[in-house]
Design a protein around this motif. Structure first.
Motif, short mmCIF file in Angstrom:
data_model
loop_
_atom_site.label_atom_id
_atom_site.label_comp_id
_atom_site.label_asym_id
_atom_site.label_seq_id
_atom_site.Cartn_x
_atom_site.Cartn_y
_atom_site.Cartn_z
N GLU A 116 -65.20 9.15 69.46
CA GLU A 116 -63.98 9.79 68.98
C GLU A 116 -63.81 9.61 67.47
O GLU A 116 -63.33 10.51 66.79
CB GLU A 116 -62.77 9.27 69.74
CG GLU A 116 -62.75 9.76 71.17
CD GLU A 116 -61.55 9.30 71.98
OE1 GLU A 116 -60.77 8.44 71.48
OE2 GLU A 116 -61.38 9.80 73.10
N LEU A 117 -64.25 8.48 66.93
CA LEU A 117 -64.18 8.25 65.49
C LEU A 117 -65.06 9.25 64.74
O LEU A 117 -64.62 9.87 63.78
CB LEU A 117 -64.61 6.81 65.16
CG LEU A 117 -64.58 6.43 63.68
CD1 LEU A 117 -63.16 6.53 63.12
CD2 LEU A 117 -65.13 5.01 63.50
N LEU A 119 -66.05 12.19 65.76
CA LEU A 119 -65.48 13.53 65.90
C LEU A 119 -64.21 13.69 65.07
O LEU A 119 -64.00 14.74 64.45
CB LEU A 119 -65.21 13.83 67.38
CG LEU A 119 -66.48 14.07 68.21
CD1 LEU A 119 -66.23 13.79 69.67
CD2 LEU A 119 -66.99 15.48 67.98
N THR A 120 -63.37 12.66 65.04
CA THR A 120 -62.14 12.72 64.25
C THR A 120 -62.47 12.83 62.76
O THR A 120 -61.87 13.64 62.05
CB THR A 120 -61.27 11.47 64.51
OG1 THR A 120 -60.93 11.44 65.90
CG2 THR A 120 -59.99 11.50 63.69
N GLU A 121 -63.44 12.05 62.31
CA GLU A 121 -63.85 12.11 60.90
C GLU A 121 -64.39 13.49 60.53
O GLU A 121 -64.30 13.91 59.38
CB GLU A 121 -64.88 11.03 60.59
CG GLU A 121 -64.27 9.64 60.54
CD GLU A 121 -65.30 8.54 60.32
OE1 GLU A 121 -66.52 8.81 60.34
OE2 GLU A 121 -64.86 7.38 60.14
N GLY A 123 -63.12 16.18 61.73
CA GLY A 123 -61.99 17.10 61.78
C GLY A 123 -61.63 17.65 63.14
O GLY A 123 -60.83 18.58 63.25
N PHE A 124 -62.18 17.07 64.20
CA PHE A 124 -61.89 17.55 65.55
C PHE A 124 -60.74 16.76 66.17
O PHE A 124 -60.61 15.56 65.94
CB PHE A 124 -63.14 17.46 66.44
CG PHE A 124 -64.23 18.38 66.03
CD1 PHE A 124 -64.21 19.71 66.41
CD2 PHE A 124 -65.27 17.94 65.22
CE1 PHE A 124 -65.22 20.58 66.01
CE2 PHE A 124 -66.28 18.80 64.82
CZ PHE A 124 -66.26 20.12 65.21
N ASP A 125 -59.92 17.44 66.97
CA ASP A 125 -58.81 16.81 67.69
C ASP A 125 -59.35 16.31 69.03
O ASP A 125 -59.51 17.09 69.98
CB ASP A 125 -57.69 17.82 67.90
CG ASP A 125 -56.51 17.25 68.67
OD1 ASP A 125 -56.54 16.07 69.10
OD2 ASP A 125 -55.53 18.00 68.85
N VAL A 126 -59.64 15.02 69.11
CA VAL A 126 -60.28 14.46 70.30
C VAL A 126 -59.39 14.49 71.53
O VAL A 126 -59.89 14.34 72.65
CB VAL A 126 -60.81 13.03 70.03
CG1 VAL A 126 -61.91 13.06 68.98
CG2 VAL A 126 -59.70 12.09 69.63
N SER A 127 -58.10 14.72 71.35
CA SER A 127 -57.21 14.82 72.52
C SER A 127 -57.48 16.11 73.31
O SER A 127 -57.02 16.25 74.43
CB SER A 127 -55.74 14.77 72.10
OG SER A 127 -55.36 15.96 71.44
N LYS A 128 -58.26 17.02 72.73
CA LYS A 128 -58.54 18.30 73.38
C LYS A 128 -59.94 18.36 74.01
O LYS A 128 -60.40 19.43 74.42
CB LYS A 128 -58.41 19.45 72.37
CG LYS A 128 -57.08 19.49 71.64
CD LYS A 128 -55.96 19.90 72.52
CE LYS A 128 -54.69 20.05 71.69
NZ LYS A 128 -53.52 20.20 72.46
#
Length: 178
Positions: A116-117, A119-121, A123-128
């Protein structure tokens, strides 16, 4: 570049491949080609198996090609007569490889924070995120609610990095730079 354009360019590159005898690990053999894609009906059945709808790019890839037609080859740089052929396909073949590919999803789940880190870095919204599709070796397609998203991560235990912000970029990185 579309998936079909990538297929065309990659197959052109396959004709020019020169095996490297100084490299450890498996390589794609010269003159490899892609195998025919699968049907929409087969894709629908795979979506049921995985439990989620596939990204549009992955559906296009499966319709366009399914794998490479030759075994991968490994030549031991220290002993050129020591040649090994991969008994597995380049890309996972589903439904046959579903169970054995689950180990990569387990690895991602064990290292969820790192995945998740990364992907978040990027720019992706990992909650989706709705799931993962193991693609090749330690590469996995990340599936989001938004079917236009198709990032690919590389997973080696807790070392998880982006390998493509989308499937097309991944295919270019993995196959056009050979």
């Amino acid at each position: 570049m579309t998936i079909k354009e990538i297929k065309y360019k990659v197959e052109k590159n396959f004709k020019r491949i020169k095996l490297r005898e100084d490299v450890y690990g498996f390589q794609i053999q010269p003159n490899a080609k892609f195998l025919k894609g699968i049907s929409r009906k087969e894709i629908d059945a795979l979506q049921v198996l995985f439990g989620f709808d596939f990204p549009w790019d992955y559906r296009e890839m499966l319709l366009t090609f399914s794998n490479i037609d030759t075994d991968l080859i490994s030549i031991n740089p220290e002993d050129k007569s020591d040649i090994e052929y991969a008994s597995e396909n380049f890309f996972h073949q589903y439904p046959e490889d579903y169970e054995k590919s689950r180990r990569l999803i387990d690895e991602i789940n064990e290292n969820k924070f790192e995945a998740e880190l990364a992907l978040t870095e990027a720019g992706f919204d990992v909650s989706k995120i709705v799931g993962y599709i193991p693609m090749h070796n330690h590469r996995a397609l990340v599936v989001f609610e938004d079917k236009y998203l198709s990032p690919v991560i590389s997973v080696m235990q807790s070392d998880i990095i982006m390998f493509g912000n989308n499937l097309r970029e991944y295919l270019e990185n993995e196959l056009l730079r050979i």
